[in-house]
Design an enzyme around this catalytic site. Sequence first.
Site, short mmCIF file in Angstrom:
data_model
loop_
_atom_site.label_atom_id
_atom_site.label_comp_id
_atom_site.label_asym_id
_atom_site.label_seq_id
_atom_site.Cartn_x
_atom_site.Cartn_y
_atom_site.Cartn_z
N ASN A 181 8.31 69.34 -55.79
CA ASN A 181 9.59 68.86 -56.42
C ASN A 181 9.68 70.08 -57.88
O ASN A 181 8.57 69.76 -58.54
CB ASN A 181 9.24 67.72 -57.05
CG ASN A 181 10.34 67.15 -58.05
OD1 ASN A 181 10.98 67.53 -58.03
ND2 ASN A 181 10.02 65.77 -58.38
N TRP A 182 10.63 70.69 -57.68
CA TRP A 182 10.44 71.73 -59.02
C TRP A 182 11.26 71.18 -60.16
O TRP A 182 11.35 71.96 -61.17
CB TRP A 182 11.40 73.25 -58.36
CG TRP A 182 10.77 73.72 -57.32
CD1 TRP A 182 9.52 73.46 -56.73
CD2 TRP A 182 11.34 75.17 -56.51
NE1 TRP A 182 9.50 74.26 -55.69
CE2 TRP A 182 10.40 75.31 -55.49
CE3 TRP A 182 12.29 75.70 -56.66
CZ2 TRP A 182 10.66 76.70 -54.88
CZ3 TRP A 182 12.54 76.85 -56.00
CH2 TRP A 182 11.75 77.15 -55.10
N LYS A 183 11.54 69.99 -59.92
CA LYS A 183 11.97 69.23 -61.44
C LYS A 183 13.07 70.36 -61.85
O LYS A 183 13.70 71.18 -61.49
CB LYS A 183 10.93 68.87 -62.16
CG LYS A 183 10.08 67.89 -61.27
CD LYS A 183 9.08 67.18 -62.27
CE LYS A 183 8.08 66.58 -61.56
NZ LYS A 183 7.28 65.54 -62.13
N GLU B 266 10.84 59.63 -63.03
CA GLU B 266 11.66 60.06 -64.20
C GLU B 266 13.12 59.34 -64.21
O GLU B 266 13.56 59.24 -65.34
CB GLU B 266 11.48 61.68 -64.10
CG GLU B 266 10.07 62.16 -64.57
CD GLU B 266 9.75 63.18 -63.86
OE1 GLU B 266 10.35 64.04 -63.23
OE2 GLU B 266 8.33 63.72 -63.77
N GLU C 63 3.84 57.52 -56.03
CA GLU C 63 3.55 58.37 -57.47
C GLU C 63 3.11 57.48 -58.57
O GLU C 63 4.21 57.01 -59.10
CB GLU C 63 4.91 59.23 -57.92
CG GLU C 63 5.17 60.29 -56.72
CD GLU C 63 5.92 61.53 -57.17
OE1 GLU C 63 5.21 62.53 -57.03
OE2 GLU C 63 6.97 61.16 -57.80
N SER D 187 -0.30 64.99 -60.15
CA SER D 187 -1.21 66.03 -60.50
C SER D 187 -1.83 66.38 -59.25
O SER D 187 -3.29 66.54 -59.27
CB SER D 187 -2.16 65.32 -61.82
OG SER D 187 -1.51 65.03 -62.84
N GLY E 212 4.29 68.48 -58.09
CA GLY E 212 5.18 68.69 -59.19
C GLY E 212 4.89 70.10 -59.87
O GLY E 212 4.90 71.27 -59.09
N GLY E 213 4.06 69.92 -60.81
CA GLY E 213 3.69 71.20 -61.52
C GLY E 213 3.11 72.52 -60.69
O GLY E 213 3.35 73.65 -60.80
#
Length: 257
Positions: free
Chosen positions: A9-11, A97, A167, A213, A234-235
């Site tokens: 998920n590149w957000k 989010e 999540e 994470s 994510g990150g």
Amino acid sequence: MRKPIIAGNWKLHKTVEESRQLIKALAEGLKDVTDVEIVVAPVFTSLESVVAAAKGSPIAIAAQNCYPAPSGAFTGEVSPALLKDVGCIGAIVGHSERRQLFGESNAFINNKVQALLAADLRAIFCIGETLDERESGRMYDILTMQVKEGLAGLTPEQMAKVVVAYEPVWAIGTGKTASNEEAEEAHAFIRGLLQGNFNEKVAENTPILYGGSVKPGNVDGLMAQEDIDGVLVGGASLVAEDFIRIVRFERTEPAQH
Ligand code: 13P
């Protein structure tokens, strides 16, 4: 056996050009992978370029959100039909989010799931408790409601297009992952909910991803858990080397419970 799914998920990150560079690196580094389903979700503006650059690779492209109507006077929104039009296989819905920052309810998320399925797309349906909900002992009630209301009205057949992503909100972007045991406990509980809300076959076949994470250093332990079928990253999905290593997690026998 459920095929592992590794999703990124590149957000709200990366320009079109940066997205193109990242997908090219991933396509090159993952071109031989056949035993894992790989999905990445860029921002809307990069979708078309990323779909084009991923062609011929094992990487499928999803969106991060959608609006539950095919078209109409919905300024600023994007429908499942339009996502399909640019080559997406589905969309993430119900991300924490969006629940927290944009006030999305279980009912609204349910509309999105229904809209995706109506367009013959897949729904990566996210659920998870906050730290306060966990610490006050409400975690299981929250997960129960999220599954019941978020997947309301779906038939067992439609569930074949749904991927659940657990999540825990306290583990997202915090560097604090759920332990393998905490994650497995939640996943096993969610699988039980799928059995209760649908049937044994749905519980058995629905992939349940863990997110929060996930890094190269913890993916192997998470993926070794019986009820963890993949991860939503994510990150670490923004760094080609890290995401490639996560897709290439080391396989061990599932832990016995
Ligand atoms: P991080 O991997 O950055 O914690 O994000 C997880 C996530 O929200 C994926 O959807």
